[in-house]
Design a protein around this motif. Sequence first.
Motif, PDB file in Angstrom:
ATOM      1  N   TYR A 140       0.837  -1.202   0.000  1.00  0.00           N
ATOM      2  CA  TYR A 140       0.000   0.000   0.000  1.00  0.00           C
ATOM      3  C   TYR A 140       0.872   1.251   0.000  1.00  0.00           C
ATOM      4  CZ  TYR A 140      -3.763  -3.181   1.248  1.00  0.00           C
ATOM      5  OH  TYR A 140      -4.678  -4.218   1.241  1.00  0.00           O
ATOM      6  N   ALA A 141       0.398   2.242  -0.757  1.00  0.00           N
ATOM      7  CA  ALA A 141       1.013   3.573  -0.747  1.00  0.00           C
ATOM      8  C   ALA A 141       0.099   4.491   0.061  1.00  0.00           C
ATOM      9  CB  ALA A 141       1.181   4.088  -2.166  1.00  0.00           C
ATOM     10  N   ILE A 200       5.340   3.590   1.682  1.00  0.00           N
ATOM     11  CA  ILE A 200       4.910   2.343   1.041  1.00  0.00           C
ATOM     12  C   ILE A 200       5.227   1.206   1.994  1.00  0.00           C
ATOM     13  CG2 ILE A 200       5.256   0.756  -0.890  1.00  0.00           C
ATOM     14  CD1 ILE A 200       5.884   3.129  -2.649  1.00  0.00           C
ATOM     15  N   ILE A 238      -0.934  -1.019  -4.239  1.00  0.00           N
ATOM     16  CA  ILE A 238      -0.054  -1.180  -5.389  1.00  0.00           C
ATOM     17  C   ILE A 238      -0.102  -2.651  -5.775  1.00  0.00           C
ATOM     18  CG2 ILE A 238       2.307  -1.011  -6.253  1.00  0.00           C
ATOM     19  CD1 ILE A 238       2.797   1.169  -4.177  1.00  0.00           C
TER      20      ILE A 238
END
Length: 300
Positions: A224-225, A255, A281
Motif C-alpha cells: 500500500y502507498a 509504502i 499497489i
Amino acid sequence: MSIIQVEGITKKFNGEKGIFDLSFGINRGEVFGFIGPNGAGKTTTIRHLLGFMKPQSGRTSILDLDCWSQSKEVQKQLGYLPAEIAFPEKMTGMQLIRYLANMRKLGNLTKAEELIHRFQLDPSGPIIRMSKGTKQKIGIICAFMHDPEVLILDEPTSGLDPIMQSAFADLIREEKRQGRSILMSFHMFEEIEGTCDRIGMIKQGRMVSIVQTEEIRNSSKRTYAIEFTHLAELESIIHKPFVVKEINADQRRLIIEIDDARMNELLHELSTRSIKSFREIQSSLEEYFMSCYKGEYHHV
C-alpha cells in the motif's frame, strides 16, 4: 515424467562463470519462463538442451532422450528460436522457409502459410534487407512450422512491436492447449506474465526461484502507498510492526507491505491519523523477481 528435464547440471568456465547444480523440469502442455540478466546462464542452459554442450556433471533430457548422446534424435523433436538470429542473407525469406521445410521433409507449408498471415509477414524480400522484427518473424515461423512437441525459444519477442507481441502470446497459448512443452527465456516481464505457467529465475548460474505464476497473483501479501497530511503522522507509524518498503518524507508518503491477516491492524493505526490518500499497489512478477534478485526471497 517431465518432457524437458534438467538434472543438476554444472558447466564451469573461467572464474565464477557458468551454471551450477541447475535443476528444473517442464511438463507436457506447460509453458516455463526462464528469467535472468545477461550472463546469468540462460543461453548456456539452452545450449545443453540442444546438445551443443556436454555438462561436466548432471544430465539433460527431452522426451526421455539424452540431450548430449542422442542430440540428433532430440533436435528432430524440437522447434528452436535463437536469441541471435544469423540467416543466410543471400536468400529471400520464403526461400529460407522452403529450404528448412525440405530439410524437415514437410509435406506442405500449411502451418508456415498460416503463421505468415498471422504475423503479417511479406517473406518475398531478401533477408539482408530485412529489419530485426521481420527476421524475428521468420525465425518464429521456422521454429513452429513443423508442429514440434517441444519448443525452446530464446528471447522470442525481441524486435517485435506490441501488436506482434500480442499475436505471439496468442500463438503460445494455442500451442499450450495442443499439449506442447515450451521453454522461453525473457528479460521483459510483461510477456511472461501473460503466457507462462511457471517461472524460474537464474542468477550467477544458480536457480534463485521457481514459482507458479498464479502464486504471485494470489499472494496474501499486499503493498500500500499511503500519503499523510502531516510529516509527524508518517514518522509515528514507521515504528509500528509493518514492513516499510519506501519512505518519501518530502511528499509525506509511505509504502508498506503487510499480510492480509494484519489488515485490520493497519486500518486501526490509520484511523487515528489524517490521511490524504491510500491505495493498493498491485503486485507484479517484476517486483517479485527483483526481490529475488536482491536476495529478499528464495523459493525453489
